[in-house]
Design a protein around this motif. Structure first.
Motif, PDB file in Angstrom:
ATOM      1  N   GLN A  35       0.832  -1.205   0.000  1.00  0.00           N
ATOM      2  CA  GLN A  35       0.000   0.000   0.000  1.00  0.00           C
ATOM      3  C   GLN A  35       0.871   1.260   0.000  1.00  0.00           C
ATOM      4  OE1 GLN A  35      -3.229  -0.022  -0.503  1.00  0.00           O
ATOM      5  NE2 GLN A  35      -3.209   2.205  -0.549  1.00  0.00           N
ATOM      6  N   LEU A  36       1.934   1.243   0.802  1.00  0.00           N
ATOM      7  CA  LEU A  36       2.838   2.395   0.847  1.00  0.00           C
ATOM      8  C   LEU A  36       3.517   2.623  -0.506  1.00  0.00           C
ATOM      9  CD1 LEU A  36       4.568   1.864   4.316  1.00  0.00           C
ATOM     10  CD2 LEU A  36       3.138   3.808   3.665  1.00  0.00           C
ATOM     11  N   LEU A  37       3.957   1.506  -1.122  1.00  0.00           N
ATOM     12  CA  LEU A  37       4.591   1.612  -2.443  1.00  0.00           C
ATOM     13  C   LEU A  37       3.628   2.163  -3.483  1.00  0.00           C
ATOM     14  CD1 LEU A  37       6.603  -1.740  -2.588  1.00  0.00           C
ATOM     15  CD2 LEU A  37       7.573   0.546  -2.685  1.00  0.00           C
ATOM     16  N   LYS A  38       2.378   1.690  -3.449  1.00  0.00           N
ATOM     17  CA  LYS A  38       1.371   2.154  -4.406  1.00  0.00           C
ATOM     18  C   LYS A  38       1.113   3.652  -4.235  1.00  0.00           C
ATOM     19  CE  LYS A  38      -2.257  -0.385  -5.497  1.00  0.00           C
ATOM     20  NZ  LYS A  38      -3.413  -1.292  -5.378  1.00  0.00           N
ATOM     21  N   GLU A  39       1.066   4.098  -2.965  1.00  0.00           N
ATOM     22  CA  GLU A  39       0.837   5.532  -2.707  1.00  0.00           C
ATOM     23  C   GLU A  39       2.001   6.371  -3.224  1.00  0.00           C
ATOM     24  OE1 GLU A  39      -0.002   5.883   1.452  1.00  0.00           O
ATOM     25  OE2 GLU A  39      -1.911   4.815   1.285  1.00  0.00           O
ATOM     26  N   GLU A  40       3.232   5.866  -3.010  1.00  0.00           N
ATOM     27  CA  GLU A  40       4.404   6.601  -3.505  1.00  0.00           C
ATOM     28  C   GLU A  40       4.405   6.661  -5.030  1.00  0.00           C
ATOM     29  OE1 GLU A  40       8.177   5.271  -1.947  1.00  0.00           O
ATOM     30  OE2 GLU A  40       7.366   5.127   0.077  1.00  0.00           O
ATOM     31  N   THR A 153      -1.500   3.998 -11.191  1.00  0.00           N
ATOM     32  CA  THR A 153      -1.192   3.124 -10.054  1.00  0.00           C
ATOM     33  C   THR A 153      -0.015   2.196 -10.315  1.00  0.00           C
ATOM     34  OG1 THR A 153      -2.706   1.403 -10.828  1.00  0.00           O
ATOM     35  CG2 THR A 153      -3.622   3.103  -9.384  1.00  0.00           C
ATOM     36  N   GLY A 154       0.340   1.996 -11.578  1.00  0.00           N
ATOM     37  CA  GLY A 154       1.423   1.073 -11.902  1.00  0.00           C
ATOM     38  C   GLY A 154       1.028  -0.384 -11.825  1.00  0.00           C
ATOM     39  N   VAL A 155      -0.251  -0.672 -11.599  1.00  0.00           N
ATOM     40  CA  VAL A 155      -0.718  -2.066 -11.518  1.00  0.00           C
ATOM     41  C   VAL A 155      -0.611  -2.710 -12.902  1.00  0.00           C
ATOM     42  CG1 VAL A 155      -2.715  -3.544 -11.072  1.00  0.00           C
ATOM     43  CG2 VAL A 155      -2.228  -1.614  -9.559  1.00  0.00           C
ATOM     44  N   VAL A 287      -8.717   8.020  -8.810  1.00  0.00           N
ATOM     45  CA  VAL A 287      -8.102   9.302  -9.175  1.00  0.00           C
ATOM     46  C   VAL A 287      -7.256   9.824  -8.011  1.00  0.00           C
ATOM     47  CG1 VAL A 287      -8.584  11.709  -9.802  1.00  0.00           C
ATOM     48  CG2 VAL A 287      -9.933   9.879 -10.796  1.00  0.00           C
ATOM     49  N   PRO A 288      -6.035  10.310  -8.290  1.00  0.00           N
ATOM     50  CA  PRO A 288      -5.185  10.841  -7.215  1.00  0.00           C
ATOM     51  C   PRO A 288      -5.862  12.000  -6.481  1.00  0.00           C
ATOM     52  CG  PRO A 288      -3.936  10.604  -9.251  1.00  0.00           C
ATOM     53  CD  PRO A 288      -5.368  10.342  -9.600  1.00  0.00           C
ATOM     54  N   THR A 292      -8.054  15.622  -7.736  1.00  0.00           N
ATOM     55  CA  THR A 292      -9.387  16.022  -7.277  1.00  0.00           C
ATOM     56  C   THR A 292      -9.324  17.377  -6.589  1.00  0.00           C
ATOM     57  OG1 THR A 292      -9.776  13.671  -6.855  1.00  0.00           O
ATOM     58  CG2 THR A 292     -11.425  15.195  -6.016  1.00  0.00           C
ATOM     59  N   THR A 293      -8.291  17.566  -5.764  1.00  0.00           N
ATOM     60  CA  THR A 293      -8.131  18.834  -5.044  1.00  0.00           C
ATOM     61  C   THR A 293      -7.856  19.974  -6.021  1.00  0.00           C
ATOM     62  OG1 THR A 293      -7.159  17.539  -3.249  1.00  0.00           O
ATOM     63  CG2 THR A 293      -6.950  19.924  -3.105  1.00  0.00           C
ATOM     64  N   MET A 294      -6.957  19.736  -6.983  1.00  0.00           N
ATOM     65  CA  MET A 294      -6.620  20.774  -7.964  1.00  0.00           C
ATOM     66  C   MET A 294      -7.867  21.214  -8.744  1.00  0.00           C
ATOM     67  SD  MET A 294      -4.428  22.693  -9.597  1.00  0.00           S
ATOM     68  CE  MET A 294      -2.746  22.292  -9.960  1.00  0.00           C
ATOM     69  N   VAL A 295      -8.676  20.253  -9.152  1.00  0.00           N
ATOM     70  CA  VAL A 295      -9.892  20.570  -9.912  1.00  0.00           C
ATOM     71  C   VAL A 295     -10.862  21.396  -9.059  1.00  0.00           C
ATOM     72  CG1 VAL A 295     -11.987  19.489 -10.846  1.00  0.00           C
ATOM     73  CG2 VAL A 295      -9.746  18.661 -11.556  1.00  0.00           C
TER      74      VAL A 295
END
Length: 616
Positions: A35-40, A153-155, A287-288, A292-295
């Protein structure tokens, strides 16, 4: 991910309680690390800093997409085997063409962020049409997997279907357009024009992908994600249109400022739609958060700007003259969503005090929206690191505060009313530009296999026959039709051709050992006429199946979209965007091409020879 898969297998396989406990603990540790790797990775892949321009001018950053990555692919053995098995040719003789295709794929993995990179992706995408037609029959797969990683996500995902490869390349085409658009210097008119064009083309690529692909194995290519991306690109185009208008229009004019306010309201409107789309169940968790915040920040920011320009129009522009009044009344009548409370429109426009009151209400709303934009911006650590965004928001907020202080009088005892919302309106509607596949011309790398109308993966033919033919008193006794390859349209019963074993519907592929697959009608005729008393050796093939050659000809020109989950029926029914008569130009995948009348078979009886047939 491999560690997790192994631990899960061990957990299912073991019956030892102690081992189960140990594995469960290990699984929890692996999942936490994963989970940490995915977030990074998500933070890296969704970074907005990377592709912004290097100009010193201050402009709101745009949201670009990172490219999907793919594994290397070795096609040498599978393609050589298919050539030997299906085409009856020596696979080793086509090693050069196979390696050339593999080199093109390798180069396509890391395109440059410019026009040359776009052309490279388009060239590879176009070559996939020929690969599909030559090597992907509808009833079986080539046995190779196409591996691609999710852009955010790199999945990893993989499929045997060539359609997955095509879709991923098309996605990268759109993503590359977003990067080119984000890096333009939007302080100049030329930069804005290029940014608008790039984001419109990105929207077109994602929209084309959404309409023509289904059941994508990766989330970035799902219908919900692509809808969101199309809307995001349209919003970024609308933002560029607003910036273009601020450069072009004289801002001291009352009507120009009203237009700017409506243009800003339109930008707010489209970003609100994007935010709604990003909040949908299938998209929200994908979506990151920074996007969402930027929009959301942009939506509030442009709403504030629309009220600011409305206030400037009312407070800084003089009351209209009698000649200007009618035009300003007409514009102002369509300016607000609901008419402001107070005096009539004519009195409002001509009375400086009434204009100041309404302008003050608009400024108050602008300041509230600026503060909301700054509050939302502060919630995201990634956006907090973007100094330029902080600078833009802070500058706009201070400008509105300064104007409010300027028009706020100490003796104001009236309560500032609520400013109505501004009606969104744009003078340049964004255009979704679909990819122009004919822009990059390519030649079929496997041209030597023969014309696609006959020598394709979906057609099957009986082994090639060599027939020795002697010329009789009345000629060879057959009718030829079309070219590339030339078709035996009719055989005279009892004639030389019939006795030698030639049949109606045979294709001539060689004359006296000379390859004639691509030969024109006249060239084959000349070779036949130049034979002496010793006769001529003709190589022919006969297509398998109960269909008449006409149907085979027509259908063989249509392209297979590969077997697998990811393919589209809509795409198959669309007409070709390019000149289908040219062997060197590409048709978009699954499009149909037509052969010229000269090269189609007409099932007429031999006694009636058609205009395009000749008897020999």
């Amino acid at each position: 991910m491999r560690m997790r898969a192994g631990a899960e297998n061990l957990f299912r396989a073991t019956s030892n309680h102690k081992v189960k406990e140990t594995v469960a603990l290990e699984l929890s540790y692996v999942n936490s690390n994963l989970q940490l790797l995915k977030e990074e990775l998500e933070e890296l892949n969704s970074s907005m800093d990377v592709y912004q321009n290097d100009s010193e001018s201050i402009s709101v950053p745009m949201i670009p997409l990172g490219l999907k990555e793919t594994k290397e692919l070795d096609l040498l053995v599978p393609l050589k085997d298919f050539i030997s098995e299906h085409y009856g040719e020596e696979g080793v003789l086509f090693e050069k063409e196979i390696k050339e295709f593999m080199e093109l794929r390798q180069a396509m993995r890391t395109p440059s962020r410019n026009e040359a990179g776009l052309e490279l992706l388009m060239e590879y995408y176009n070559q996939l049409y020929f690969l599909d037609s030559r090597f992907f029959p509808p009833t079986r797969t080539l046995g190779v997997f196409f591996h691609w990683y999710d852009s955010l996500t790199g999945v990893p995902s993989h499929q045997r279907a060539l359609a997955f490869e095509k879709g991923s390349v098309l996605f990268n085409l759109g993503a590359l357009h977003t990067q080119i658009g984000a890096r333009q210097d939007r302080a100049s008119l030329a930069g804005l024009t290029q940014a608008i064009d790039a984001f419109q083309k990105a929207a077109g690529a994602f929209n084309y992908l959404k309409e023509n692909f289904s059941n994508a194995p990766s989330l970035d290519m799902s219908a919900a994600s692509l809808t969101m991306l199309v809307r995001l690109m349209v919003a970024q185009v609308q933002e560029c249109v607003f910036e273009k208008m601020t450069l072009l229009r004289a801002q001291n004019d009352f009507l120009a400022r009203l237009q700017l306010a409506q243009e800003a309201a339109r930008v707010e409107d489209v970003y609100s739609l994007v935010h709604q789309t990003m909040s949908q169940p299938h998209v929200k968790d994908y979506v990151p958060f920074s996007w969402t915040t930027m929009v959301q920040v942009k939506s509030e920011h442009f709403k504030a700007l629309s009220h600011y320009f409305a206030a400037i129009a009312l407070c800084d522009c003089p009351a209209p003259s009698d000649a200007e009044l009618l035009e300003q009344e007409k514009a102002f009548l369509q300016f607000h969503v609901t008419m402001p409370e107070g005096p009539s429109l004519r009195v409002l426009l001509q009375d400086p005090e009434e204009r100041r009151k309404l302008g003050k209400a608009h400024l108050r709303k602008a300041i509230m929206k600026h503060e909301e934009a700054m509050r939302i911006h502060g919630l995201c650590k990634i956006l907090r690191k973007m100094d330029i965004l902080q600078e833009v928001l802070s500058f706009a907020h201070k400008r509105s505060l300064s104007k409010y202080s300027e028009i706020d009088h100490e003796e104001d005892f009236f309560e500032t009313g609520e400013a109505p919302d501004i009606h969104p309106k744009t003078h340049q509607k964004p255009e979704i530009k679909s990819p122009n596949f004919s822009q990059v011309k390519v030649t079929d790398l496997f041209h030597r296999l023969g014309p696609l109308s006959v020598f394709s993966a979906k057609n099957k033919w009986y082994p090639a026959r060599r027939v020795h033919l002697m010329r009789g008193e009345n000629g060879f006794g057959f009718t030829l039709r079309g070219d590339s390859p030339v078709l035996i349209a009719g055989v005279i019963p009892g004639g030389c051709a019939a006795e030698a074993g030639l049949k109606e519907g045979d294709y001539i592929i060689s004359v006296n050992g000379k390859d004639c697959k691509w030969s024109k009608h006249a060239e084959v005729v000349q070779l036949l006429k130049s034979t002496g008393k010793e006769g001529v050796d003709i190589g022919v093939i006969t297509l398998q199946g109960s269909e008449c050659p006409k149907a085979v000809d027509r259908k063989a020109a249509a392209m297979s979209s590969g077997s697998g989950v990811l393919k589209s029926n809509k795409e198959n029914s669309r007409k070709s965007l390019m000149n289908s008569k040219s062997a060197s130009t590409l048709l978009v995948w699954s499009k149909k091409s037509k052969r010229s009348k000269k090269s189609t078979y007409s099932g007429v009886p031999f006694s009636s020879v058609g205009d395009n047939e000749a008897m020999y």
